[in-house]
Design a protein around this motif. Structure first.
Motif, PDB file in Angstrom:
ATOM      1  N   LEU A 106       1.068   5.688  -1.332  1.00 59.53           N
ATOM      2  CA  LEU A 106       0.357   6.881  -1.783  1.00 59.53           C
ATOM      3  C   LEU A 106       1.309   7.710  -2.628  1.00 59.53           C
ATOM      4  O   LEU A 106       2.427   8.016  -2.193  1.00 59.53           O
ATOM      5  CB  LEU A 106      -0.157   7.714  -0.610  1.00 59.53           C
ATOM      6  CG  LEU A 106      -1.022   8.916  -1.029  1.00 59.53           C
ATOM      7  CD1 LEU A 106      -2.229   9.071  -0.115  1.00 59.53           C
ATOM      8  CD2 LEU A 106      -0.227  10.215  -1.042  1.00 59.53           C
ATOM      9  N   ALA A 131      -4.519   6.457  -0.928  1.00 56.37           N
ATOM     10  CA  ALA A 131      -3.562   5.355  -0.988  1.00 56.37           C
ATOM     11  C   ALA A 131      -4.135   4.207  -1.810  1.00 56.37           C
ATOM     12  O   ALA A 131      -5.349   3.995  -1.857  1.00 56.37           O
ATOM     13  CB  ALA A 131      -3.215   4.878   0.422  1.00 56.37           C
ATOM     14  N   ARG A 132      -3.246   3.460  -2.449  1.00 57.22           N
ATOM     15  CA  ARG A 132      -3.669   2.301  -3.237  1.00 57.22           C
ATOM     16  C   ARG A 132      -2.563   1.249  -3.246  1.00 57.22           C
ATOM     17  O   ARG A 132      -1.454   1.493  -2.765  1.00 57.22           O
ATOM     18  CB  ARG A 132      -4.024   2.710  -4.661  1.00 57.22           C
ATOM     19  CG  ARG A 132      -2.911   3.368  -5.469  1.00 57.22           C
ATOM     20  CD  ARG A 132      -3.466   3.786  -6.823  1.00 57.22           C
ATOM     21  NE  ARG A 132      -2.556   4.570  -7.620  1.00 57.22           N
ATOM     22  CZ  ARG A 132      -1.712   4.067  -8.531  1.00 57.22           C
ATOM     23  NH1 ARG A 132      -1.632   2.753  -8.701  1.00 57.22           N
ATOM     24  NH2 ARG A 132      -0.934   4.852  -9.257  1.00 57.22           N
ATOM     25  N   ALA A 133      -2.879   0.105  -3.778  1.00 57.46           N
ATOM     26  CA  ALA A 133      -1.949  -1.017  -3.775  1.00 57.46           C
ATOM     27  C   ALA A 133      -1.164  -1.069  -5.085  1.00 57.46           C
ATOM     28  O   ALA A 133      -1.705  -0.830  -6.163  1.00 57.46           O
ATOM     29  CB  ALA A 133      -2.704  -2.318  -3.564  1.00 57.46           C
ATOM     30  N   CYS A 165       2.935   3.196   2.702  1.00 56.57           N
ATOM     31  CA  CYS A 165       1.954   3.058   3.785  1.00 56.57           C
ATOM     32  C   CYS A 165       1.900   1.627   4.322  1.00 56.57           C
ATOM     33  O   CYS A 165       1.110   1.345   5.231  1.00 56.57           O
ATOM     34  CB  CYS A 165       0.571   3.479   3.294  1.00 56.57           C
ATOM     35  SG  CYS A 165       0.485   5.168   2.650  1.00 56.57           S
ATOM     36  N   PRO A 206      -2.869  -1.932   4.019  1.00 50.63           N
ATOM     37  CA  PRO A 206      -4.070  -1.170   3.685  1.00 50.63           C
ATOM     38  C   PRO A 206      -4.963  -0.899   4.890  1.00 50.63           C
ATOM     39  O   PRO A 206      -5.102  -1.736   5.778  1.00 50.63           O
ATOM     40  CB  PRO A 206      -4.788  -2.077   2.681  1.00 50.63           C
ATOM     41  CG  PRO A 206      -4.363  -3.460   3.074  1.00 50.63           C
ATOM     42  CD  PRO A 206      -2.935  -3.324   3.537  1.00 50.63           C
ATOM     43  N   THR A 207      -5.534   0.303   4.942  1.00 47.30           N
ATOM     44  CA  THR A 207      -6.570   0.649   5.913  1.00 47.30           C
ATOM     45  C   THR A 207      -7.581   1.548   5.215  1.00 47.30           C
ATOM     46  O   THR A 207      -7.254   2.241   4.231  1.00 47.30           O
ATOM     47  CB  THR A 207      -6.008   1.394   7.141  1.00 47.30           C
ATOM     48  OG1 THR A 207      -5.529   2.685   6.722  1.00 47.30           O
ATOM     49  CG2 THR A 207      -4.867   0.622   7.796  1.00 47.30           C
ATOM     50  N   ASN A 208      -8.803   1.564   5.702  1.00 46.65           N
ATOM     51  CA  ASN A 208      -9.810   2.450   5.131  1.00 46.65           C
ATOM     52  C   ASN A 208      -9.402   3.911   5.290  1.00 46.65           C
ATOM     53  O   ASN A 208      -9.679   4.753   4.425  1.00 46.65           O
ATOM     54  CB  ASN A 208     -11.160   2.208   5.802  1.00 46.65           C
ATOM     55  CG  ASN A 208     -11.740   0.843   5.472  1.00 46.65           C
ATOM     56  OD1 ASN A 208     -11.443   0.262   4.417  1.00 46.65           O
ATOM     57  ND2 ASN A 208     -12.555   0.307   6.361  1.00 46.65           N
ATOM     58  N   HIS A 238      -6.926   4.649   2.507  1.00 49.23           N
ATOM     59  CA  HIS A 238      -7.586   4.631   1.203  1.00 49.23           C
ATOM     60  C   HIS A 238      -8.426   5.884   0.986  1.00 49.23           C
ATOM     61  O   HIS A 238      -8.530   6.392  -0.139  1.00 49.23           O
ATOM     62  CB  HIS A 238      -8.458   3.380   1.077  1.00 49.23           C
ATOM     63  CG  HIS A 238      -7.669   2.132   0.818  1.00 49.23           C
ATOM     64  ND1 HIS A 238      -8.138   0.863   1.075  1.00 49.23           N
ATOM     65  CD2 HIS A 238      -6.422   1.959   0.306  1.00 49.23           C
ATOM     66  CE1 HIS A 238      -7.222  -0.031   0.752  1.00 49.23           C
ATOM     67  NE2 HIS A 238      -6.168   0.610   0.287  1.00 49.23           N
ATOM     68  N   SER A 239      -9.018   6.392   2.060  1.00 47.23           N
ATOM     69  CA  SER A 239      -9.831   7.603   1.925  1.00 47.23           C
ATOM     70  C   SER A 239      -8.990   8.815   1.535  1.00 47.23           C
ATOM     71  O   SER A 239      -9.516   9.802   1.012  1.00 47.23           O
ATOM     72  CB  SER A 239     -10.576   7.888   3.231  1.00 47.23           C
ATOM     73  OG  SER A 239      -9.689   8.350   4.244  1.00 47.23           O
ATOM     74  N   THR A 255       0.845  -1.192   0.000  1.00 46.91           N
ATOM     75  CA  THR A 255       0.000   0.000   0.000  1.00 46.91           C
ATOM     76  C   THR A 255       0.880   1.241   0.000  1.00 46.91           C
ATOM     77  O   THR A 255       1.758   1.391   0.848  1.00 46.91           O
ATOM     78  CB  THR A 255      -0.922   0.021   1.232  1.00 46.91           C
ATOM     79  OG1 THR A 255      -1.746  -1.158   1.219  1.00 46.91           O
ATOM     80  CG2 THR A 255      -1.821   1.259   1.212  1.00 46.91           C
TER      81      THR A 255
END
Length: 226
Positions: free
Chosen positions: A66, A200-202, A188, A191-193, A196-197, A64
């Motif tokens: 960003l 951030a992405r994979a 990061c 992953p966490t919500n 992601h908000s 994860t």
């Protein structure tokens, strides 16, 4: 087979040797010396373990991250930042930030930030490698995060919040600072919500390793004000 590290060797196994289950477990053992920690992040892995366990080193796939240009700031968060409710600083109290990140949380049993790990990252801070973000409200520390800056990459470690959106304000401020200074990626890890908000992405572990190769030794213009 899991690789066990000795205190005499700073060499990590290739990232491709990481286990699939649990995802990303690469090695165990060794120590938390500043030299080993720097070598670990440059290699693409990080320590994550509980008290009573051996030191465990991880390199998950996917990873994860960003990209600074993909930072997402919601309208409500942008409005909050314009209000100036929180004051943000860098490197003004690293120990307080990591202690707060290590404090018990309602949604988790225990903490993975052990006393030894806190001491190790404080050493990295003294060497100018680890940095903190402090978020204060009326002089009180209400949020923050810490991580490592190397080349054009920032490796985020942990964040905490004691007031609404305080950690998000700190994170957004940091990302904007890093983008201006020429950073190309923020690690990061998992992953966490929450992340992601913020955009951030994979990406694959192989692609992450390529960013390490290309940007770890490139200059940045970041300044960290005490």
């Amino acid at each position: 087979m899991l690789t066990w590290l000795t205190r005499d060797s700073l060499t990590f196994p290739p990232l491709e040797k990481a286990l699939h289950d649990p995802n990303g477990l690469l090695a165990a053992g060794g120590d938390l010396s500043a030299e080993r920690l720097v070598r670990a992040y440059r290699h693409g892995c990080f320590p994550w373990y509980q008290d009573g366990q051996p030191i465990l080193w991880w390199s998950p796939d996917p990873r994860t991250v960003l990209f600074p240009d993909e930072l997402h700031v919601s309208r409500s968060l942008a409005k909050l930042m314009r209000q100036g409710r929180y004051q943000v600083s860098f490197d003004s109290d690293f120990r307080a930030v990591i202690d707060a990140c290590a404090a018990p949380r309602d949604y988790a049993d225990g903490t993975w930030i052990t006393d030894n790990m806190r001491d190790a990252y404080c050493q990295l801070h003294q060497r100018g490698i680890a940095h903190s973000v402090e978020v204060r409200q009326d002089g009180e520390l209400v949020g923050g995060l810490y991580g490592l800056a190397m080349g054009q990459l920032f490796f985020g470690e942990s964040m905490f919040s004691r007031a609404d959106n305080a950690s998000k304000v700190g994170f957004v401020t940091l990302v904007e600072h890093l983008r201006t200074a020429g950073f190309v990626l923020i690690d990061c890890q998992m992953p966490t919500n929450h992340l992601h908000s913020l955009g951030a992405r994979a990406i694959s572990r192989a692609r992450f390793a390529e960013y390490l190769r290309q940007h770890l030794d490139q200059p940045n213009s970041a300044t960290w004000v005490s």
